[in-house]
Design an enzyme around this catalytic site. Sequence first.
Site: not given
Length: 464
Positions: A100-101, A126-127, A135, A183, A319-320
């Site tokens: 639920s997180g 909480n309150d 949540s 193709h 080489k690149v």
Amino acid sequence: MPETQYRTERDSMGEIEVPLQALYGAQTERAIRNFTISLQPLPWAFIESILLIKVAAAITNGKLGLLPGDYARLIEDAVQELLTTRPLDQFPVSIYQTGSGTSSNMNVNEVIVGLVRQKGVILSANDHVNLSQSSNDVIPTAMHMSATMAATGSLLPALRELAQIIRTFGAAHAEVVKTGRTHLMDALPIRLQAEMEGWAAQLDECVERIETALPRLQRLALGGTAVGSGVNCHPQFAAMAIAQLNKATGLTFTQAPSLYKGLSSLDTIVEFSGHLKTAAIALTKIAGDLRWMNSGPLTGLGEICLPSLQPGSSIMPAKVNPVIPEAVCMACAQVIGNDTTINLAGMGGNFQLNTMLPVAAAKILESLELLAGSARSLGEKAIKNMTLNQEVYTRALALNPILVTSLNPRIGYLRAAEIAKIAQREKRSILEVALEHTDIPRQELELLLDPKNLADSGGKKKSN
């Protein structure tokens, strides 16, 4: 390293030791100890949305007389400080937590309480901070909010900008005709601008798909509280709080028509992720074409030169490599993988709650970030400054046996095929062979076999 000092905090399960300097409290500490599958926390964009919800809730509860005005102001001030300072270390709860997180919601509540405590006022996580919320409605609301903000503020502008960069480059080379390919084999000539317009049109449609999903993404579950019935939530709370969120973000969120659906279903996130997957596939197509066109320089196509950004080998000098398209392809692969995760998370809804919310939130935001970054990188670091090898285009067109297609209406498919085989075998131009094997006048042949005419014959020439 100095030894960590602790303080004692209490929640409904009893006492627990919490690091002295931590702003969070007991429930966050329990989450840190319990959820050790991965230390990767939820992204800041998600935490930011929860913080915005807490401000909206505090202001609304204050206006409704449910929360003392000074408490509401303290919560608002604390959140503004957190949004400014972004103390990521105070939000350490793993993605892989309770479905639920709840742990992340309480983490935010406790951090706000911790900041207010520094001002000498004791609030309840909480309150007071969680008043009129659960949540179960805060987390899906934050998911929809953060995804909307990332889409409108970052991804959509990045996709539009990439489409514009592509169109600008195409318009600057409107006269370039190249060998088309189907193709991976030589086909009829096309204009480079037309090829690039195809890329830009892919991006346009990605933008269109995402935009059509936004109205559903902007429907919030706030006010549903624990199961969708709105218990412990003032009847006016949701409308007022969402109005505050709209004011803070400049967006147009609305309350979900069914809060039961809003808590228990991830259907909209699943749909939205599907559109992000499509965008990833579109970007992969563009990046893949660029890699092929850049291949060589001697044994590949060699049609373009992407910007040289870094050495391409630890052993082969000079080489690149096409590093930006490669990085984009990897990012897009991750987005496609995230879509699978989100699909499975969408199946985690049971009765009144989906219990795979945190991973869905993390992956949708990761996909948004990866796609926006990919689009910007592809435009700014690859396409905008790439160069064309005009000689390669011209040489390939002159010897392209597929040019013979334009002769089909005059001499038939089989005779045209024979001319193409001779030209290919003897490495001669179609024009030269056709002059020997047909009675078509040279002037007419030159017109029929002109690559520009072939490139434009299927439709209107694009000028921008």
